[in-house]
Scaffold this motif. Sequence first.
Motif, mmCIF file in Angstrom:
data_model
loop_
_atom_site.group_PDB
_atom_site.id
_atom_site.type_symbol
_atom_site.label_atom_id
_atom_site.label_comp_id
_atom_site.label_asym_id
_atom_site.label_seq_id
_atom_site.Cartn_x
_atom_site.Cartn_y
_atom_site.Cartn_z
ATOM 1 N N LEU A 155 -6.716 7.775 -7.858
ATOM 2 C CA LEU A 155 -7.973 7.371 -8.481
ATOM 3 C C LEU A 155 -8.613 6.288 -7.610
ATOM 4 N N HIS A 156 -9.790 6.559 -7.105
ATOM 5 C CA HIS A 156 -10.385 5.666 -6.099
ATOM 6 C C HIS A 156 -11.130 4.484 -6.691
ATOM 7 N N HIS A 157 -11.325 4.464 -8.005
ATOM 8 C CA HIS A 157 -12.014 3.364 -8.676
ATOM 9 C C HIS A 157 -11.056 2.645 -9.622
ATOM 10 N N GLU A 185 0.817 -1.212 0.000
ATOM 11 C CA GLU A 185 0.000 0.000 0.000
ATOM 12 C C GLU A 185 0.852 1.264 0.000
ATOM 13 N N VAL A 186 0.198 2.373 -0.341
ATOM 14 C CA VAL A 186 0.865 3.675 -0.407
ATOM 15 C C VAL A 186 0.061 4.681 0.413
ATOM 16 N N LEU A 187 0.762 5.519 1.172
ATOM 17 C CA LEU A 187 0.117 6.601 1.927
ATOM 18 C C LEU A 187 0.392 7.917 1.210
ATOM 19 N N VAL A 188 -0.677 8.669 0.946
ATOM 20 C CA VAL A 188 -0.567 9.939 0.232
ATOM 21 C C VAL A 188 -1.003 11.081 1.151
ATOM 22 N N GLN A 189 -0.156 12.093 1.249
ATOM 23 C CA GLN A 189 -0.549 13.315 1.948
ATOM 24 C C GLN A 189 -1.398 14.146 1.006
ATOM 25 N N VAL A 244 -2.804 0.601 -6.410
ATOM 26 C CA VAL A 244 -1.412 0.962 -6.695
ATOM 27 C C VAL A 244 -0.898 0.194 -7.915
ATOM 28 N N ARG A 245 -1.204 -1.099 -7.969
ATOM 29 C CA ARG A 245 -0.659 -1.958 -9.029
ATOM 30 C C ARG A 245 -1.314 -1.759 -10.383
ATOM 31 N N HIS A 246 -2.543 -1.285 -10.408
ATOM 32 C CA HIS A 246 -3.305 -1.291 -11.653
ATOM 33 C C HIS A 246 -3.708 0.104 -12.138
ATOM 34 N N VAL A 253 6.020 -2.376 -2.482
ATOM 35 C CA VAL A 253 5.593 -1.466 -3.553
ATOM 36 C C VAL A 253 6.747 -1.219 -4.515
ATOM 37 N N LYS A 254 6.474 -1.356 -5.783
ATOM 38 C CA LYS A 254 7.472 -1.117 -6.818
ATOM 39 C C LYS A 254 7.075 0.099 -7.655
#
Length: 351
Positions: free
Chosen positions: A82-84, A26-30, A131-133, A70-71
Amino acid sequence: MKAQVFRGVNQLSYEEVPKPELGDDEVLVQVRVVGLCQSDIKKILYPLYEPPRIFGHETAGTIAAVGKDVKGWQVGQRVVVLHHIPCMHCDYCLNDNFSMCDVYKNITTSAGFTPSGGGFADYVKVPGHIVRHGGLMEIPDEITFEQASFVEPTNCCLKAVKKAQVQPGQTVLVTGAGPIGLMFVMLVKYFGGRAIATDLLPSRIAKAKEVGAEAAFDARDPELAQKIQALTNGMGVDTTLLAVPSDKAFFQALDCTRKGGKILFFAEFPDEVEIPINPNVLYRREIDLMGSYSSSYRLQNLAADIVFNKRIDVDALVSDRYPLKDLAAAVERAVKPTEETYKILIYPELG
């Protein structure tokens, strides 16, 4: 971290919540900026979802942390979230009906509680499958966070324009010149069409012309159909895009759309609204009725290209900027717009 938590119908609580914990993928975004969408407003004002939740999905920000698996993504990169993201293998996805996919509809970006978008917070967690797609898009250096936040709404409008098969030289009626209607005007012009807009506010009628409409009229004009006939050699428009949930706008669309034309429902109507129609009107005039909901995975890159290469002027759509702590006031402004209210943006960093 701070977040605006939905605690019940029209109840937003600006409070301290735990920063999301990351999984390995997973990734955390500010969050730097998040657009206030009409769908957010409906979720806040109507009993559609059980609280508590943190909404907000038109999100742009900076990667603050990445899981160990995460790569391709690093802390400090500027990104659109993008949430979808659809599953790509169900029957809906295989027919390009991505927005009907259960995985697509099951929002998983989160700032806490039941995942609901998470943009109305200091930080949002982006799950591994997004993240992957393709659910993170890097923002070019020359593009602001404000501009980047328009990638998702641009995709939604672009999907409708593509579904209606707007072609160069065609004339398109856009009912409603709010931020979505104005974006439709820009996209129609970008794809070589001629846009005609309607609205109730004189300022929005003027704004539609400013951003590229060939003509714009008061929606209450009793001679609207005749004026549009005069602009289209007596034919009527090729397509009408309904950007407001109004039965009156629909019947105007029937009056103004040519035989063999299209009417596309973009705005979501209240569930209790029913529109009576004689089916022979559609049969004899060969009018196509269609709907367009949400965005299209297939159009993500094109939407980003349009925003990142400034093929439409999204800056012209921004009218109001609010700190996250004043989200309730921003919602109130959107529900009761002034003459100059268009797109409202929210900023966690402003407090």
